[in-house]
Design an enzyme around this catalytic site. Structure first.
Site, short mmCIF file in Angstrom:
data_model
loop_
_atom_site.label_atom_id
_atom_site.label_comp_id
_atom_site.label_asym_id
_atom_site.label_seq_id
_atom_site.Cartn_x
_atom_site.Cartn_y
_atom_site.Cartn_z
N HIS A 47 -6.84 -6.00 0.42
CA HIS A 47 -6.08 -4.91 0.27
C HIS A 47 -4.95 -5.38 0.75
O HIS A 47 -4.13 -5.46 0.70
CB HIS A 47 -6.89 -3.87 0.83
CG HIS A 47 -5.18 -2.80 0.35
ND1 HIS A 47 -4.67 -2.06 -0.46
CD2 HIS A 47 -4.62 -1.85 1.62
CE1 HIS A 47 -4.17 -1.10 -0.07
NE2 HIS A 47 -3.54 -0.94 0.57
N ASP A 64 -9.98 -5.24 -4.28
CA ASP A 64 -9.24 -4.55 -3.80
C ASP A 64 -10.45 -3.04 -2.98
O ASP A 64 -10.59 -2.68 -4.20
CB ASP A 64 -7.83 -3.92 -4.40
CG ASP A 64 -7.08 -3.00 -2.78
OD1 ASP A 64 -7.74 -2.05 -2.38
OD2 ASP A 64 -5.95 -2.93 -3.02
N SER A 71 0.77 -1.41 -0.31
CA SER A 71 0.25 -0.17 -0.12
C SER A 71 0.71 1.20 0.15
O SER A 71 1.56 1.83 -1.10
CB SER A 71 -0.91 -0.08 1.10
OG SER A 71 -2.10 0.95 0.84
#
Length: 249
Positions: free
Chosen positions: A223, A193, A93
């Site tokens: 995610h 996601d 991320s």
């Protein structure tokens, strides 16, 4: 300042091949522990810093910005550089965003591994974020997007808006310089996601200059893929990637 149990930085010593791992926002090294331990079991030296403002109270995060987070990642890189001749960077991320920034600043890096990285977003609230951050300290949290039942990501249940705004500034800085990034890259993106849109990885692929890039789709994870059903695939493919690029005696 009290650190959440399990949010401590991770330091594992192994060979002269090192990997610096970076967790996401507003998360902690807990989300990277399985990945770090898998890499260490393969013989590598690993560092996972706890990014400033994370793993304590969400209010602490609002007093930090991307320069603070990147600075901590750079310190971890320098620690590895003192013992390792070959270093890779990896992140999840926003950790992928910071790892990419590290690759742009440290041309000696041997390779880059990204899992659901954030480089762009199309959420409507971002349009008012520059002003909203002055009147609203935080919004609802964005952690815990995991398909695997009863799996918990350690982090904040709030999204501090001043620090979120700082993150958006780094998106542009990194994306603008992507055409000059030409090291080997392994990219993982989840088919589903709920935090980072496909726009993010599409922006990355459209801009990055590397001609050694492998893109793998995670079909059974959301995610936070490093804690999800496809975690082992990420771990194993990362080792294969490193093995391919590591000089052999």
């Amino acid at each position: 300042m009290t650190i959440m149990p399990g949010a401590e930085p991770i330091s594992l010593d192994g060979s002269e091949v090192g990997v610096v791992l970076c967790h996401g926002y507003p998360s902690t090294p807990q989300s990277m522990r399985g990945w770090a331990e898998h890499l260490a079991a393969a013989g590598y030296s690993v560092r996972v810093p706890r990014l400033p403002g994370m793993g304590t109270r969400w209010q602490d995060l609002n007093a930090t910005g991307w320069q603070d987070w990147y600075g901590e990642l750079e310190i971890a890189y320098e620690q590895l550089a003192r013992r390792c001749g070959t270093i890779f960077a990896a992140g999840l991320s926003m950790g992928g965003l910071l790892a990419t920034k590290l690759a742009q600043e440290k041309p000696a890096l041997a390779g880059l591994v990204l899992a659901n990285p954030i480089f762009a977003h199309n959420h409507p609230a971002l349009r008012v974020l520059p002003m909203l951050r002055y009147v609203l300290p935080s919004l609802g949290g964005i952690i815990g997007d995991i398909k695997k039942p009863e799996t918990v990501e350690l982090g904040y249940n709030r999204n501090p808006l001043r620090s979120m705004y700082s993150q958006t500034l780094l998106w542009k800085i990194v994306v603008d310089d992507l055409p000059q990034l030409n090291l080997p890259i392994l990219l993982f993106t989840s088919l589903e996601d709920h935090v980072v849109p496909a726009l993010s990885w599409q922006t990355f692929l459209n801009r990055v200059g590397s001609d050694d890039l492998t893109h793998l789709v995670l079909e059974n994870s959301y995610h936070v893929a490093t804690l999800d059903n496809d975690a082992e695939l990420i771990f194993e493919e990362s080792v294969r990637f490193i093995e391919r690029l590591t000089p052999r005696d």
